[in-house]
Design an enzyme around this catalytic site. Structure first.
Site, PDB file in Angstrom:
ATOM      1  CG  ASP A 137      14.634 -12.928 -76.662  1.00 27.85           C
ATOM      2  OD1 ASP A 137      14.403 -12.157 -77.585  1.00 27.85           O
ATOM      3  OD2 ASP A 137      14.780 -12.720 -75.453  1.00 27.85           O
ATOM      4  CD1 TRP A 138      18.467 -10.022 -82.100  1.00 20.28           C
ATOM      5  CD2 TRP A 138      16.549  -9.163 -82.484  1.00 20.28           C
ATOM      6  NE1 TRP A 138      18.596  -9.271 -83.186  1.00 20.28           N
ATOM      7  CE2 TRP A 138      17.323  -8.824 -83.471  1.00 20.28           C
ATOM      8  CE3 TRP A 138      15.147  -8.709 -82.567  1.00 20.28           C
ATOM      9  CZ2 TRP A 138      17.188  -7.675 -84.446  1.00 20.28           C
ATOM     10  CZ3 TRP A 138      14.956  -7.809 -83.646  1.00 20.28           C
ATOM     11  CH2 TRP A 138      15.921  -7.301 -84.596  1.00 20.28           C
TER      12      TRP A 138
END
Ligand code: BGC
Length: 742
Positions: A276-277
Site C-alpha cells: 500500500d502507499w
C-alpha cells in the site's frame, strides 16, 4: 496389445512434453529477464505517483527506474509517458498506470457498501464493467479495487468501501467486481487488472481507527478475514495489495506467512502483490525496521513485488543484492510477477490508449445502471402507516435536509474523478420527474451535515409547515467516511437529529432518507420518522433512484450488508456471533434495576444493560412496499455425507400489493462442534422478482464442503453432527430445519 501399449506410450510422452512446455508468456519473461540489468529489474518493482510530464518523471522512466505510475489520468500524459518507456528506455518495457476506481470513474455508482446492499451480483459486475470502460479510456489498466476487507466496525471510515460484515457476501460481491473490472479477458483494452485489497485483516483495526493495530487469531483470520481473498484468487484477480496494519505485531508488508505461505504457496497466486502507499517505509514507524533499507529487505523477503511510493526498493534493493542480504532470485520472482501482469494485459503489444474525441463517460447505459444500482442499494427500514410510496393524495412535499441537494456528497468517498455537476440530486430529480404531480417546497435547513446554523432550521420548519409530507434527506458528507475518516460517535452529525425532532413537531408525516458512508446509530430518529429509507451514498444517479422509490415507481429491495447497532458501544456487533456459555436471556434494562439491588451472578447472561442484546437492525434486513411469506422450508434429505450435497428449498409468496423483489437468504448452524460455531452463517442467497400474489420455489444446493470450518488443528473440515438450515428474509427470522452430516 502391442499397438495399444505403443499408443499409450506415445500419448504419455506427448502429455509429458506438453506439460513441460512453458506457457508462452513465461518464455517471453525468461527472455526479457535475461536481458535486464539488476537496476532495470528493480525499476519494474517501483511505483510512483504521477507528476504529469515533469522532467524528473521523464528521466526516471527513460532510465528504466519506474514500473508503474499511479494517479495519472490525463490520457495524453499517459500516452506520452508510455512513449518514453517504450521508445526511450533501453528495453522498452511498458508502464502500467493505476488508479483507485472504487465505485466508478466518471459515472459514480453507489459506494461499495451500498452496492453490497443490492445483493445483486449481476448489477455489481455491470457497474464494475462500466467503471473499467470509462477508466481504461484514459489509459488506466490497473484498478486498486475491490476492497474486500470484511468490515464489522462502523466507526472505521473505510467500511464505506467494503461489502460489509459477512465473509460469504463479501466473497461473491468481490468476485463479481473482479469479473467486471477484468472483463472477458485481461488483454482487452477495456479491461483493468483488479487488485484485491487490503491483504489482510485491515478492517479488524482496534477501535475502528484507521491504520490501527489488529490482533487476529489464526482461526478467525482463516474463517472470517481470508475467505474473500481466496475467492478473489479463484475469480482470477490479477493483483493483491498489502494492508497498512500489523497483524499480531507483524505489518502486512513484512508478513512472510501471509504473503508467501498463504497467498503464494497455499493459494498458488501468480499475480502481483503491491504494497500500500508507503507501507514498506512505514514499517519503520511500526517499529519493526531500523531504516528504509531494512524495510526493503523485509518486504522483498516477505514477497512484496512492488513498492508503492515507499522508495525502499528503488533506494536500497541494489545494495541489498550486492551485499548478499537479498538474493537476485527473489528479485527475479517479483519482476516475473510484474511482467506477467503486463503481458497478460497485452501492454507489450498494445501499450497506448486510443485517444477519442468522445470519451465513453456518462453514457445512457452507464446512467441507467447507476440508477438501477442506486434503487437496489436503498434499504427500507421502516414504513409506518404505509407512508411510502407517496400516493397521489399527496399534493405537496417539503424537500429538506443537507443531503437533499448535495451533488458532491451523494457521490461518497473515493470519487476523485467524478464531476459533481453530473450528479442528479434528490431535489433536482423530484422537481424534474415529479414536479408536475406535486408542489415541491425546497429548503435545505442545514447547508451541510455538520452545520449548526439555527436560522436554517427555522426556515426549514416554515417550509415544512406548508407541505403535506416532509422528505428529510439527512446523513453524512462524503468526507466523513473513507480512508482515515473514522468516527468514535456514529450518530447523525451536527444538529440533524434536532432538526428531525423539530420537523416531527409540525405534525406532518416525515420520511427520513439517510445518505451516509456507514451505518449510523439512528434509534431515536427511527422512532420519530414515519418512514426511513437508508440509501448510503448512491452516486451520480442517487436522486432519480430515490425519487422513484419515494413516489412508488420503484420498490425497495435492498438488504443490510452489515448489522446496525443501537449505540456505538455495541460494536463489534454482527450476526454470525458465537452463542457464549450464557446466551442473552431475562434481559433487564438499566432503568428497571431496583435502586440498591444486591449483586447476584444467578441467572446472569450476556447483554448490555443499556442496549439489551439485539442490534437496531440485523444483517440481511430490509423491508419492501409489499410483503413476502416464507413457507415449506425443506431439505431434500436428512443426511449428508462427505463430497455430497443436498437441496434446501422453500416457497415464497408475494402477499402484498406491489410487485417486488426479495432476497432469500440461506443460513446454516453447526449445533455441536469441536469449536464454538456462529449462531448462523450465510451460505447463499437468491434475489427473485415476484408479482402480486405470485409464488415461487427457491432451491439452494448445499455442498458438504460448505459446512467446513478451520478447527484447532488448523485443518478445514466439516464435522459430523446435526446442522440447522434456514431460508429466511434476514439473519434473525425464519424457522430452521435440520439435517445430519455423517
Ligand atoms: C489506500 C489504498 C489505495 C492507495 C492508492 C492508500 O492510501 O490505502 O487503498 O489504493 O492509497 O491510492
Amino acid at each position: 496389445m502391442i499397438k495399444k501399449n505403443l499408443f499409450l506410450f506415445i500419448l504419455v510422452t506427448v502429455l509429458i512434453a506438453c506439460s513441460q512446455q512453458k506457457d508462452p508468456i513465461e518464455k517471453k519473461i525468461d527472455d526479457l529477464l535475461a536481458k535486464m540489468t539488476l537496476q532495470e529489474k528493480i525499476g519494474q518493482m517501483n511505483q510512483l505517483t504521477g507528476t504529469g510530464l515533469s522532467d524528473d518523471m521523464k528521466s526516471q522512466i527513460k532510465a528504466g527506474r519506474v514500473g508503474s505510475v499511479l494517479n495519472e489520468i490525463d490520457v495524453k500524459t499517459v500516452n506520452e509517458l508510455q512513449r518514453i518507456a517504450i521508445e526511450n528506455s533501453r528495453l522498452g518495457i511498458p508502464l502500467i498506470f493505476g488508479r483507485d476506481v472504487i465505485h466508478g470513474f466518471k459515472t459514480i455508482f453507489p459506494i461499495p457498501l451500498g452496492q453490497a446492499a443490492t445483493w445483486n451480483t449481476q448489477i455489481i459486475e455491470d457497474c464494475a464493467r462500466i467503471s473499467a470502460i470509462e477508466a481504461t479510456a484514459t489509459g488506466i489498466r490497473w484498478n486498486f479495487g475491490p476492497m474486500i476487507d470484511v468490515s464489522r466496525d462502523p466507526r472505521w471510515g473505510r467500511i464505506a468501501e467494503s461489502c460489509g460484515e459477512d465473509p460469504y457476501l463479501t466473497s461473491v460481491m468481490g468476485a463479481a467486481m473482479i469479473k467486471g473490472f477484468q472483463g472477458e479477458k485481461l488483454s482487452d483494452p477495456t479491461s483493468m487488472a483488479a487488485c484485491a485489497k487490503h491483504f489482510a485483516g485491515y478492517s479488524a483495526t482496534e477501535a475502528g481507527k484507521d491504520y490501527n493495530t489488529t490482533y487476529i487469531p489464526e482461526l478467525q483470520l482463516r474463517d472470517v478475514y481470508l475467505p474473500s481473498f481466496k475467492a478473489a484468487v479463484d475469480a482470477g484477480a490479477a493483483s493483491f495489495m498489502c494492508s497498512f496494519n500489523d497483524i499480531n505485531g507483524v505489518p502486512s508488508s513484512g508478513n512472510e506467512y501471509l504473503n508467501r505461505q498463504i497467498l503464494r504457496k497455499e493459494w498458488k497466486f501468480d499475480g502481483v502483490l503491491v504494497s500500500d502507499w508507503g507501507s514498506i517505509e512505514q514499517m519503520i514507524n511500526h517499529g519493526v525496521c531500523l531504516d528504509l533499507k531494512d524495510a526493503g529487505k523485509k518486504a522483498i523477503t516477505a514477497g512484496v513485488d512492488m513498492d508503492m511510493m515507499g522508495f525502499a526498493y528503488i533506494g536500497h534493493l541494489e545494495e541489498l543484492v550486492k551485499s548478499g542480504a537479498v538474493t537476485e532470485k527473489l528479485i527475479n520472482e517479483a519482476v516475473r510477477n510484474v511482467l506477467r501482469m503486463k503481458f497478460r494485459l497485452d501492454l507489450f503489444e498494445n501499450p497506448y490508449t486510443k485517444v477519442t474525441f468522445a470519451m465513453p463517460f456518462y453514457t445512457d447505459e452507464a446512467l441507467q445502471k447507476a440508477k438501477q444500482a442506486a434503487v437496489e442499494s436503498a434499504i427500507l427500514l421502516k414504513n409506518g402507516n404505509s407512508t411510502l410510496p407517496l400516493t397521489d393524495k399527496i399534493k405537496s412535499v417539503a424537500v429538506i435536509g443537507p443531503l437533499s441537494d448535495a451533488p458532491a456528497d451523494q457521490l461518497g468517498t473515493w470519487s476523485f474523478d467524478a464531476e459533481p455537476q453530473h450528479s442528479v440530486t434528490p431535489l433536482a430529480a423530484i422537481r424534474n420527474y415529479y414536479g408536475k404531480q406535486v408542489k415541491v417546497i425546497a429548503e435545505k435547513g442545514l447547508a451541510y451535515s455538520r452545520d449548526t446554523n439555527p436560522l436554517g432550521i427555522a426556515r426549514a420548519i416554515a417550509a415544512a409547515r406548508k407541505a403535506d409530507v416532509i422528505l428529510y434527506f439527512a446523513g453524512e458528507e462524503a468526507i466523513l467516511s473513507g480512508e482515515a475518516h473514522c468516527r468514535a460517535d456514529i450518530s447523525l452529525p451536527g444538529v440533524q437529529s434536532e432538526l428531525l425532532s423539530a420537523l416531527k413537531k409540525t405534525g406532518k408525516r416525515v420520511v427520513l432518507i439517510v445518505m451516509a458512508g456507514r451505518p449510523l446509530t439512528i434509534g431515536k430518529e427511527l422512532t420519530e420518522a414515519d418512514a426511513v429509507l437508508y440509501a448510503f451514498q448512491g452516486g451520480t444517479m442517487a436522486g432519480p433512484a430515490l425519487a422513484d422509490l419515494i413516489f412508488g415507481k420503484a420498490v425497495p429491495s435492498g438488504k443490510l450488508p452489515v448489522t446496525f447497532p443501537r449505540m456505538v458501544g455495541q460494536v463489534p456487533v454482527y450476526y454470525a456471533h458465537k452463542m457464549t456459555g450464557r446466551p442473552a436471556k431475562n434481559i433487564v434494562m438499566i432503568d428497571d434495576i431496583p435502586v440498591g439491588a444486591q449483586q447476584t451472578s444467578l441467572g446472569n447472561s450476556s447483554y448490555h444493560l443499556d442496549a439489551g442484546d439485539s442490534p437496531l437492525f440485523p444483517f440481511g434486513f430490509g423491508l419492501s412496499y409489499t410483503t413476502f411469506s416464507y413457507s415449506d422450508v425443506k431439505v431434500s434429505k436428512n443426511e449428508l455425507s462427505e463430497g455430497d450435497s443436498l437441496n434446501v428449498e422453500c416457497t415464497i409468496k408475494n402477499t402484498g400489493k406491489f410487485d417486488g423483489s426479495e432476497v432469500a437468504q440461506l443460513y446454516i448452524r453447526d449445533l455441536v462442534a469441536s469449536l464454538a460455531r456462529p449462531v448462523r452463517e450465510l451460505k447463499g442467497f437468491q434475489k427473485i422478482n415476484l408479482q402480486v400474489g405470485e409464488t415461487k420455489t427457491v432451491t439452494f444446493t448445499l455442498k458438504s464442503n460448505q459446512l467446513a470450518f478451520w478447527n484447532a488443528d488448523m485443518v478445514k473440515r466439516a464435522e459430523p453432527g446435526e446442522f440447522q438450515v434456514w431460508i429466511s428474509t434476514d439473519s434473525q427470522s425464519g424457522k430452521p430445519v435440520s439435517f445430519k452430516y455423517k
